[in-house]
Design a protein around this motif. Structure first.
Motif, PDB file in Angstrom:
ATOM      1  N   VAL A 206       0.867  -1.118   0.134  1.00  0.00           N
ATOM      2  CA  VAL A 206       0.051  -0.065  -0.164  1.00  0.00           C
ATOM      3  C   VAL A 206       0.880   1.315   0.095  1.00  0.00           C
ATOM      4  O   VAL A 206       1.631   1.386   0.738  1.00  0.00           O
ATOM      5  N   VAL A 207       0.555   2.039  -0.993  1.00  0.00           N
ATOM      6  CA  VAL A 207       1.676   3.177  -1.045  1.00  0.00           C
ATOM      7  C   VAL A 207       0.723   4.388  -0.959  1.00  0.00           C
ATOM      8  O   VAL A 207       0.067   4.811  -1.746  1.00  0.00           O
ATOM      9  N   ALA A 208       1.181   5.187   0.014  1.00  0.00           N
ATOM     10  CA  ALA A 208       0.485   6.538   0.449  1.00  0.00           C
ATOM     11  C   ALA A 208       1.518   7.616   0.668  1.00  0.00           C
ATOM     12  O   ALA A 208       1.877   7.801   1.791  1.00  0.00           O
ATOM     13  N   VAL A 209       2.291   8.279  -0.293  1.00  0.00           N
ATOM     14  CA  VAL A 209       3.283   9.197   0.007  1.00  0.00           C
ATOM     15  C   VAL A 209       3.036  10.509  -0.597  1.00  0.00           C
ATOM     16  O   VAL A 209       3.215  11.445  -0.060  1.00  0.00           O
ATOM     17  N   GLY A 210       2.599  10.542  -1.996  1.00  0.00           N
ATOM     18  CA  GLY A 210       2.488  11.777  -2.657  1.00  0.00           C
ATOM     19  C   GLY A 210       3.533  12.246  -3.569  1.00  0.00           C
ATOM     20  O   GLY A 210       3.974  13.347  -3.553  1.00  0.00           O
ATOM     21  N   LYS A 211       4.297  11.143  -4.066  1.00  0.00           N
ATOM     22  CA  LYS A 211       5.388  11.344  -4.916  1.00  0.00           C
ATOM     23  C   LYS A 211       4.945  10.403  -6.278  1.00  0.00           C
ATOM     24  O   LYS A 211       5.121   9.299  -5.958  1.00  0.00           O
ATOM     25  N   ALA A 212       4.841  11.170  -7.411  1.00  0.00           N
ATOM     26  CA  ALA A 212       4.537  10.543  -8.600  1.00  0.00           C
ATOM     27  C   ALA A 212       5.502   9.512  -8.967  1.00  0.00           C
ATOM     28  O   ALA A 212       6.651   9.854  -9.026  1.00  0.00           O
ATOM     29  N   GLY A 213       5.179   8.127  -9.396  1.00  0.00           N
ATOM     30  CA  GLY A 213       6.023   7.320  -9.891  1.00  0.00           C
ATOM     31  C   GLY A 213       7.308   6.750  -8.938  1.00  0.00           C
ATOM     32  O   GLY A 213       8.222   6.127  -9.195  1.00  0.00           O
ATOM     33  N   LEU A 214       6.905   7.166  -7.479  1.00  0.00           N
ATOM     34  CA  LEU A 214       8.114   6.412  -6.736  1.00  0.00           C
ATOM     35  C   LEU A 214       8.281   5.048  -6.713  1.00  0.00           C
ATOM     36  O   LEU A 214       9.255   4.491  -6.844  1.00  0.00           O
ATOM     37  N   ILE A 215       7.082   4.410  -6.914  1.00  0.00           N
ATOM     38  CA  ILE A 215       7.282   2.772  -6.677  1.00  0.00           C
ATOM     39  C   ILE A 215       7.321   2.295  -8.278  1.00  0.00           C
ATOM     40  O   ILE A 215       6.232   2.486  -8.993  1.00  0.00           O
ATOM     41  N   THR A 216       8.506   1.673  -8.728  1.00  0.00           N
ATOM     42  CA  THR A 216       8.630   1.313 -10.054  1.00  0.00           C
ATOM     43  C   THR A 216       8.687  -0.358  -9.967  1.00  0.00           C
ATOM     44  O   THR A 216       8.954  -1.060  -9.003  1.00  0.00           O
ATOM     45  N   GLY A 217       8.251  -0.879 -10.979  1.00  0.00           N
ATOM     46  CA  GLY A 217       8.138  -2.531 -11.317  1.00  0.00           C
ATOM     47  C   GLY A 217       9.187  -3.258 -10.437  1.00  0.00           C
ATOM     48  O   GLY A 217       8.913  -4.378  -9.842  1.00  0.00           O
ATOM     49  N   ASP A 218      10.464  -2.999 -10.579  1.00  0.00           N
ATOM     50  CA  ASP A 218      11.701  -3.523 -10.067  1.00  0.00           C
ATOM     51  C   ASP A 218      11.382  -3.545  -8.180  1.00  0.00           C
ATOM     52  O   ASP A 218      12.096  -4.361  -7.519  1.00  0.00           O
ATOM     53  N   MET A 219      10.391  -2.798  -7.785  1.00  0.00           N
ATOM     54  CA  MET A 219      10.387  -2.638  -6.429  1.00  0.00           C
ATOM     55  C   MET A 219       9.129  -3.744  -5.943  1.00  0.00           C
ATOM     56  O   MET A 219       8.761  -3.633  -4.684  1.00  0.00           O
ATOM     57  N   VAL A 220       8.498  -4.281  -6.747  1.00  0.00           N
ATOM     58  CA  VAL A 220       7.262  -5.031  -6.452  1.00  0.00           C
ATOM     59  C   VAL A 220       7.669  -6.591  -6.461  1.00  0.00           C
ATOM     60  O   VAL A 220       8.258  -6.858  -7.278  1.00  0.00           O
ATOM     61  N   LYS A 221       7.280  -7.293  -5.434  1.00  0.00           N
ATOM     62  CA  LYS A 221       7.144  -8.710  -5.476  1.00  0.00           C
ATOM     63  C   LYS A 221       6.265  -9.324  -6.493  1.00  0.00           C
ATOM     64  O   LYS A 221       5.233  -8.715  -6.833  1.00  0.00           O
ATOM     65  N   PRO A 222       6.894 -10.098  -7.492  1.00  0.00           N
ATOM     66  CA  PRO A 222       5.933 -10.583  -8.473  1.00  0.00           C
ATOM     67  C   PRO A 222       4.535 -11.399  -7.713  1.00  0.00           C
ATOM     68  O   PRO A 222       4.826 -12.017  -6.971  1.00  0.00           O
ATOM     69  N   GLY A 223       3.371 -10.987  -8.088  1.00  0.00           N
ATOM     70  CA  GLY A 223       2.177 -11.575  -7.702  1.00  0.00           C
ATOM     71  C   GLY A 223       1.625 -11.004  -6.623  1.00  0.00           C
ATOM     72  O   GLY A 223       0.720 -10.911  -5.983  1.00  0.00           O
ATOM     73  N   ALA A 224       2.417  -9.490  -6.196  1.00  0.00           N
ATOM     74  CA  ALA A 224       1.806  -8.530  -5.066  1.00  0.00           C
ATOM     75  C   ALA A 224       0.638  -8.041  -5.610  1.00  0.00           C
ATOM     76  O   ALA A 224       0.173  -7.812  -6.572  1.00  0.00           O
ATOM     77  N   VAL A 243       2.474   4.815  -7.555  1.00  0.00           N
ATOM     78  CA  VAL A 243       2.966   3.802  -8.541  1.00  0.00           C
ATOM     79  C   VAL A 243       3.212   3.885  -9.757  1.00  0.00           C
ATOM     80  O   VAL A 243       2.262   4.563 -10.244  1.00  0.00           O
ATOM     81  N   ASP A 244       4.194   3.736 -10.431  1.00  0.00           N
ATOM     82  CA  ASP A 244       4.388   3.640 -11.828  1.00  0.00           C
ATOM     83  C   ASP A 244       3.756   2.440 -12.432  1.00  0.00           C
ATOM     84  O   ASP A 244       4.093   1.310 -12.452  1.00  0.00           O
ATOM     85  N   PHE A 245       2.463   2.909 -13.044  1.00  0.00           N
ATOM     86  CA  PHE A 245       1.452   1.619 -13.391  1.00  0.00           C
ATOM     87  C   PHE A 245       2.132   0.925 -14.430  1.00  0.00           C
ATOM     88  O   PHE A 245       2.097  -0.271 -14.368  1.00  0.00           O
ATOM     89  N   ALA A 246       2.892   1.424 -15.461  1.00  0.00           N
ATOM     90  CA  ALA A 246       3.245   0.880 -16.586  1.00  0.00           C
ATOM     91  C   ALA A 246       4.229  -0.328 -16.271  1.00  0.00           C
ATOM     92  O   ALA A 246       4.154  -1.295 -16.661  1.00  0.00           O
ATOM     93  N   SER A 247       5.280  -0.094 -15.320  1.00  0.00           N
ATOM     94  CA  SER A 247       6.257  -1.096 -15.044  1.00  0.00           C
ATOM     95  C   SER A 247       5.596  -1.828 -13.813  1.00  0.00           C
ATOM     96  O   SER A 247       6.127  -3.248 -13.642  1.00  0.00           O
ATOM     97  N   CYS A 248       4.634  -1.570 -13.045  1.00  0.00           N
ATOM     98  CA  CYS A 248       4.108  -2.463 -11.964  1.00  0.00           C
ATOM     99  C   CYS A 248       2.990  -3.273 -12.337  1.00  0.00           C
ATOM    100  O   CYS A 248       3.093  -4.386 -11.714  1.00  0.00           O
ATOM    101  N   GLU A 249       2.324  -2.911 -13.104  1.00  0.00           N
ATOM    102  CA  GLU A 249       1.059  -3.487 -13.657  1.00  0.00           C
ATOM    103  C   GLU A 249       1.511  -5.033 -14.045  1.00  0.00           C
ATOM    104  O   GLU A 249       0.958  -6.256 -13.879  1.00  0.00           O
ATOM    105  N   PRO A 250       2.571  -5.314 -14.908  1.00  0.00           N
ATOM    106  CA  PRO A 250       3.116  -6.615 -15.347  1.00  0.00           C
ATOM    107  C   PRO A 250       3.410  -7.358 -14.195  1.00  0.00           C
ATOM    108  O   PRO A 250       3.511  -8.784 -14.315  1.00  0.00           O
ATOM    109  N   VAL A 251       4.135  -6.890 -13.040  1.00  0.00           N
ATOM    110  CA  VAL A 251       4.552  -7.724 -11.988  1.00  0.00           C
ATOM    111  C   VAL A 251       3.675  -8.086 -10.757  1.00  0.00           C
ATOM    112  O   VAL A 251       3.430  -9.273 -10.332  1.00  0.00           O
TER     113      VAL A 251
END
Ligand code: NDP
Length: 282
Positions: A206-224, A243-251
């Motif tokens: 759960v990401v609640a920061v206020g910084k666009a694109g802070l979380i990228t796909g490489d920071m997400v556990k597969p299947g999270a 959350v950078d949707f484009a890189s996180c959505e596939p993970v």
């Protein structure tokens, strides 16, 4: 590929539940729940939020009042207005849209709202209730986050949940609600040394920061399951999350979009909270 959690559709389901409850309550008690929203000044984002809240109340059939005060309203006048609403038997929920102009002490204002009418769940009595596991009004955004996770069918119990952000209105209450559902909870913040190493532990992020694109796909556990609370404007003025949707959505296995994720659910849970406030006064 992650499944997209449709917060807009889920918010309609919740508002439809509330609409049924409003009709039942009116039949049983002879009056509808009433939400009163106060806005001070002309912050454009706040005006949009307030309008959406009043619109949602109308959708559910409950009564609502909108009190618009000028930006130079004194703290005393605002506090007197809140006291009047606290004592008004026809009003069940009182919400003061934040942020307030700098000359007004937000803490004093939040404390002034009667606990049983505190639809935002920000009053110290409700905050302590949440942390002590007592009956209380749960803040709308955190309650919406849990409902979004539940809608995926993924069980929270036993999972590792990472919450990025530790504000009183989002991060901390989300963490407590996840703990209550038997997740193992980690809270990350601006001083977290290696954010990616922490977020990669998360079955539920759960990401609640206020910084666009802070979380990228490489920071997400597969299947999270990834829930993006952030609301930011990008360079083109478009609304986007943390959350950078484009890189996180596939993970991810499930992910909320922005817009159309947490935002509409926050308003839907406000409607639920207004019902809870009504019932607590009956
Ligand atoms: P706050 O500014 O109060 O808190 C932000 C949190 O993020 C702080 O705990 C801060 O840490 C942490 N943080 C800041 N930078 C980093 C970083 N680089 N890495 C990790 N953590 C960091 O914000 P809110 O909780 O009020 O709101 C967060 C976001 O959610 C905003 O975009 C807001 O607009 C949005 N929001 C959306 C709602 C909705 O309905 N969709 C409702 C409410 C908020 P520290 O404590 O160390 O400073």
């Amino acid at each position: 590929m992650g499944n997209i959690i449709d917060g807009k559709a889920l918010s309609v389901t919740v508002k439809d539940e509330v609409r049924e409850q409003v009709a039942e309550l009116e039949a049983r008690y002879g009056r509808k729940p009433c939400l009163c929203v106060i806005i001070v000044g002309e912050n454009p984002a706040s005006q949009v939020y307030v309008r959406n809240k009043v619109k949602a109340a109308a959708y559910t059939g409950m009564d609502s009042r909108l009190i618009e005060l000028p930006a130079d309203t004194s703290e005393e006048v605002l506090l007197a207005q809140i006291r009047d609403l606290n004592e008004d038997p026809a009003v069940d929920g009182v919400l003061v849209q934040l942020p307030l102009p700098k000359h007004v002490d937000e803490e004093k204002v939040i404390d002034a709202i009667a606990r049983e009418k505190d639809v935002d769940g920000f009053h110290p009595g409700n905050v302590s209730g949440l942390w002590l596991g007592k009956d209380c009004i749960v803040p709308c955004t955190p309650a919406g986050v849990i409902r979004l996770i539940d809608s995926t069918g993924v069980s929270i119990s036993g999972k590792t949940a990472v919450v990025v952000g530790r504000s009183n209105i989002v991060g901390k209450p989300v963490a407590k609600l996840l703990l209550d559902r038997n997740a193992t909870v980690v809270i990350a913040h601006s001083r977290t040394a290696d954010l990616g190493a922490v977020t990669r532990l998360a079955d539920i992020l759960v990401v609640a920061v206020g910084k666009a694109g802070l979380i990228t796909g490489d920071m997400v556990k597969p299947g999270a399951v990834v829930i993006d609370v952030g609301m930011n404007r990008n360079a083109e003025g478009k609304l986007c999350g943390d959350v950078d949707f484009a890189s996180c959505e596939p993970v991810a296995s499930w992910i909320t979009p922005v817009p159309g994720g947490v935002g509409p659910m926050t308003i839907a849970m406000l409607m639920k909270n207004t019902i809870s406030c009504f019932l607590s006064r009956m």
